[in-house]
Motif scaffolding. Structure first.
Motif, PDB file in Angstrom:
ATOM      1  N   UNK A  23       7.966 -68.843 -95.066  1.00 45.76           N
ATOM      2  CA  UNK A  23       6.883 -68.267 -95.873  1.00 45.76           C
ATOM      3  C   UNK A  23       6.820 -66.765 -95.637  1.00 45.76           C
ATOM      4  N   UNK A  24       6.546 -66.026 -96.693  1.00 45.80           N
ATOM      5  CA  UNK A  24       6.506 -64.575 -96.576  1.00 45.80           C
ATOM      6  C   UNK A  24       5.446 -64.107 -95.583  1.00 45.80           C
ATOM      7  N   UNK A  25       4.328 -64.803 -95.510  1.00 50.26           N
ATOM      8  CA  UNK A  25       3.247 -64.408 -94.600  1.00 50.26           C
ATOM      9  C   UNK A  25       3.124 -65.368 -93.423  1.00 50.26           C
ATOM     10  N   UNK A  26       4.209 -66.037 -93.103  1.00 48.49           N
ATOM     11  CA  UNK A  26       4.132 -67.100 -92.107  1.00 48.49           C
ATOM     12  C   UNK A  26       4.229 -66.671 -90.657  1.00 48.49           C
ATOM     13  N   UNK A  27       4.624 -65.419 -90.411  1.00 49.63           N
ATOM     14  CA  UNK A  27       4.853 -64.976 -89.032  1.00 49.63           C
ATOM     15  C   UNK A  27       4.142 -63.646 -88.794  1.00 49.63           C
ATOM     16  N   UNK A  28       3.439 -63.553 -87.700  1.00 50.03           N
ATOM     17  CA  UNK A  28       2.827 -62.305 -87.268  1.00 50.03           C
ATOM     18  C   UNK A  28       3.864 -61.569 -86.415  1.00 50.03           C
ATOM     19  N   UNK A  29       4.611 -60.668 -87.028  1.00 47.19           N
ATOM     20  CA  UNK A  29       5.719 -60.012 -86.344  1.00 47.19           C
ATOM     21  C   UNK A  29       5.306 -59.219 -85.108  1.00 47.19           C
ATOM     22  N   UNK A  30       4.154 -58.499 -85.123  1.00 41.98           N
ATOM     23  CA  UNK A  30       3.788 -57.769 -83.895  1.00 41.98           C
ATOM     24  C   UNK A  30       3.642 -58.676 -82.678  1.00 41.98           C
ATOM     25  N   UNK A  31       3.028 -59.850 -82.852  1.00 43.22           N
ATOM     26  CA  UNK A  31       2.882 -60.737 -81.696  1.00 43.22           C
ATOM     27  C   UNK A  31       4.220 -61.371 -81.319  1.00 43.22           C
ATOM     28  N   UNK A  32       5.032 -61.683 -82.323  1.00 44.19           N
ATOM     29  CA  UNK A  32       6.384 -62.201 -82.058  1.00 44.19           C
ATOM     30  C   UNK A  32       7.198 -61.206 -81.230  1.00 44.19           C
ATOM     31  N   UNK A  33       7.195 -59.972 -81.656  1.00 45.65           N
ATOM     32  CA  UNK A  33       7.977 -58.946 -80.969  1.00 45.65           C
ATOM     33  C   UNK A  33       7.441 -58.672 -79.568  1.00 45.65           C
ATOM     34  N   UNK A  34       6.129 -58.674 -79.431  1.00 44.84           N
ATOM     35  CA  UNK A  34       5.550 -58.431 -78.106  1.00 44.84           C
ATOM     36  C   UNK A  34       5.918 -59.536 -77.128  1.00 44.84           C
ATOM     37  N   UNK A  35       5.917 -60.783 -77.601  1.00 49.89           N
ATOM     38  CA  UNK A  35       6.197 -61.915 -76.721  1.00 49.89           C
ATOM     39  C   UNK A  35       7.683 -62.054 -76.401  1.00 49.89           C
ATOM     40  N   UNK A  36       8.543 -61.823 -77.393  1.00 54.77           N
ATOM     41  CA  UNK A  36       9.959 -62.139 -77.222  1.00 54.77           C
ATOM     42  C   UNK A  36      10.846 -60.941 -76.907  1.00 54.77           C
ATOM     43  N   UNK A  37      10.425 -59.748 -77.299  1.00 60.86           N
ATOM     44  CA  UNK A  37      11.274 -58.579 -77.067  1.00 60.86           C
ATOM     45  C   UNK A  37      10.748 -57.695 -75.949  1.00 60.86           C
ATOM     46  N   UNK A  38       9.457 -57.768 -75.675  1.00 59.65           N
ATOM     47  CA  UNK A  38       8.867 -56.919 -74.660  1.00 59.65           C
ATOM     48  C   UNK A  38       8.859 -55.456 -75.047  1.00 59.65           C
ATOM     49  N   UNK A  39       9.158 -55.172 -76.331  1.00 58.02           N
ATOM     50  CA  UNK A  39       9.273 -53.785 -76.771  1.00 58.02           C
ATOM     51  C   UNK A  39       7.940 -53.152 -77.113  1.00 58.02           C
ATOM     52  N   UNK A  40       6.908 -53.957 -77.238  1.00 57.75           N
ATOM     53  CA  UNK A  40       5.608 -53.415 -77.609  1.00 57.75           C
ATOM     54  C   UNK A  40       4.512 -54.255 -76.973  1.00 57.75           C
TER      55      UNK A  40
END
Length: 302
Positions: free
Chosen positions: A145-162
């Protein structure tokens, strides 16, 4: 259930351009939904990869137990696959607990993302191997889904970049039934799956944790039934410090009902016996499952 602490193993972070392995460990998957989810991953900068056998069916499962176990194990040992994301939930991942070579899995720690029926594997990997696992969006559901993922929280949890902070402003919908603060290992998932583990060799280890529940559209009597069974059948051995509700991806096809966090305090009194029920965080956040500190003292007391 009380048990000696297991040393935590945090897998390597996910990076832009990494290959993400996709597995179907429970119910069968439709190709159109799988490909839509793969396109979502590509837009986010990742390279999706899956075996052709992912589309197999055995009754309502995504193929046989052996196929599903082999698929997951192969993804853990395969070089180049940086993270493993489940295609969907449904039912059937509990069959894999006795079919996997856990020593092989332990030797190859990787990110594993899922929710719903995958609660079985996420909690077991945490309890037994000490893996930090991730309660987050799945490919054929949320990434499709186009709005199915909150990318900021995904990136914070999995990449540690933010860094990422939950939105607890007045308009967020976050409310608290009990005022206070807590700190501990974030642990939980689907309530019915958690309860189903009690009395089995795979019983969840909740002592000293902050328990979260993903369930939405659950009626109060359904929650009460499960909580009552837990109290009478297992002597309320949950041991959690607090209970929070965290939506992680989440399905739009639930029938209308009362969300756990939106129920009246009286409706939540069973869960409140664990130290207070908080409804926290909006939809589609990616929880760093079983290893995230939760600190919140500013939730409005209701």
């Amino acid at each position: 259930m009380s048990s000696p602490p297991v040393p935590r193993i945090k897998p390597p972070a996910l990076r832009p351009g990494d290959t993400v392995g996709i597995v179907a460990l429970a119910s069968n998957v439709k190709l159109t939904e799988l490909e839509a989810g793969c396109e979502g991953l590509r837009r986010a900068g990742y390279k999706p990869f899956y075996f052709d056998s992912i589309l197999e069916q055995d009754l309502y499962f995504a193929g046989s137990v052996q196929r599903r176990a082999r698929e997951l194990q192969d993804m853990f040992v395969r070089e180049g696959v940086r993270a493993i994301v489940c295609a969907r939930g449904g039912y059937g991942s509990n069959y894999l607990l006795e079919a996997l070579d856990w020593e092989t899995v332990k030797a190859h720690p990787k990110i594993l993302v899922g929710y719903s029926d995958l609660t079985t594997l996420l909690t077991y990997l945490s309890d037994t191997l000490g893996f930090v696992t991730f309660h987050g969006p799945m490919v054929a559901k949320d990434w499709a889904r186009e709005d199915g993922v909150d990318l900021p929280s995904w990136q914070a949890a999995l990449t540690g970049a933010s860094t990422w902070e939950p939105d607890l402003d007045a308009g967020s919908g976050a409310t608290g039934l009990v005022e206070g603060s807590g700190e501990g290992i974030l642990y939980g998932g689907c309530l019915s799956i958690l309860v189903a583990s009690l009395g089995t060799p795979y019983e969840i280890h909740t002592e000293g944790t902050i328990l979260f529940l993903e369930d939405v559209a659950a009626k109060p009597y359904q929650i009460d039934r499960i909580a009552h069974a837990t109290e009478t059948g297992r002597q309320a051995k949950w041991g959690a410090r607090n209970c929070v509700r965290r939506d992680a991806g989440l399905r739009s096809d639930y029938e209308p009902g009362i969300h756990i966090g939106r129920s009246r305090p009286a409706d939540c009194r069973r869960l409140g016996s664990a130290g207070g029920v908080w409804r926290a965080v909006g939809p589609r956040d990616c929880a760093e499952h079983h290893a995230t500190d939760w600190r919140e003292g500013q939730i409005e007391d209701t």
